[in-house]
Design a protein around this motif. Sequence first.
Motif, PDB file in Angstrom:
ATOM      1  N   ALA A  70       3.879  12.193  63.234  1.00  7.75           N
ATOM      2  CA  ALA A  70       4.761  13.107  62.478  1.00  7.75           C
ATOM      3  C   ALA A  70       6.187  13.081  63.014  1.00  7.75           C
ATOM      4  O   ALA A  70       6.413  13.014  64.217  1.00  7.75           O
ATOM      5  CB  ALA A  70       4.209  14.522  62.534  1.00  7.75           C
ATOM      6  N   MET A  71       7.130  13.112  62.101  1.00  3.69           N
ATOM      7  CA  MET A  71       8.551  13.206  62.434  1.00  3.69           C
ATOM      8  C   MET A  71       9.098  14.440  61.722  1.00  3.69           C
ATOM      9  O   MET A  71       8.735  14.714  60.579  1.00  3.69           O
ATOM     10  CB  MET A  71       9.311  11.974  61.940  1.00  3.69           C
ATOM     11  N   ALA A  72       9.973  15.172  62.382  1.00  5.31           N
ATOM     12  CA  ALA A  72      10.580  16.361  61.791  1.00  5.31           C
ATOM     13  C   ALA A  72      12.096  16.190  61.767  1.00  5.31           C
ATOM     14  O   ALA A  72      12.671  15.535  62.637  1.00  5.31           O
ATOM     15  CB  ALA A  72      10.195  17.600  62.588  1.00  5.31           C
ATOM     16  N   TRP A  73      12.739  16.761  60.749  1.00  3.64           N
ATOM     17  CA  TRP A  73      14.194  16.693  60.650  1.00  3.64           C
ATOM     18  C   TRP A  73      14.693  17.913  59.895  1.00  3.64           C
ATOM     19  O   TRP A  73      13.944  18.616  59.249  1.00  3.64           O
ATOM     20  CB  TRP A  73      14.628  15.395  59.974  1.00  3.64           C
ATOM     21  N   GLU A  74      15.989  18.154  60.003  1.00  4.12           N
ATOM     22  CA  GLU A  74      16.617  19.256  59.276  1.00  4.12           C
ATOM     23  C   GLU A  74      17.547  18.680  58.225  1.00  4.12           C
ATOM     24  O   GLU A  74      18.011  17.553  58.339  1.00  4.12           O
ATOM     25  CB  GLU A  74      17.362  20.174  60.234  1.00  4.12           C
ATOM     26  N   ASP A  75      17.822  19.453  57.192  1.00  7.03           N
ATOM     27  CA  ASP A  75      18.680  19.016  56.093  1.00  7.03           C
ATOM     28  C   ASP A  75      20.136  19.089  56.529  1.00  7.03           C
ATOM     29  O   ASP A  75      20.706  20.166  56.665  1.00  7.03           O
ATOM     30  CB  ASP A  75      18.435  19.900  54.878  1.00  7.03           C
TER      31      ASP A  75
END
Length: 57
Positions: free
Chosen positions: A34-39
Amino acid sequence: MAQLYAVGIFDEKACIPDKQGYSWLDSGPDFYGAMAWEDSLSSDRKSHRYAMGWMNN
């Protein structure tokens, strides 16, 4: 391996969760990497976060 997450506030010393416990992030046994990012285009980047993981089946 299960993917869990908690939502809360980090005060530079500790993470204080909004609610007790963790929540499931994955959708099954094939969910991994899993990879997470913000807009980056949102004016309030902290309220727009996303996560995506690989699935085999």
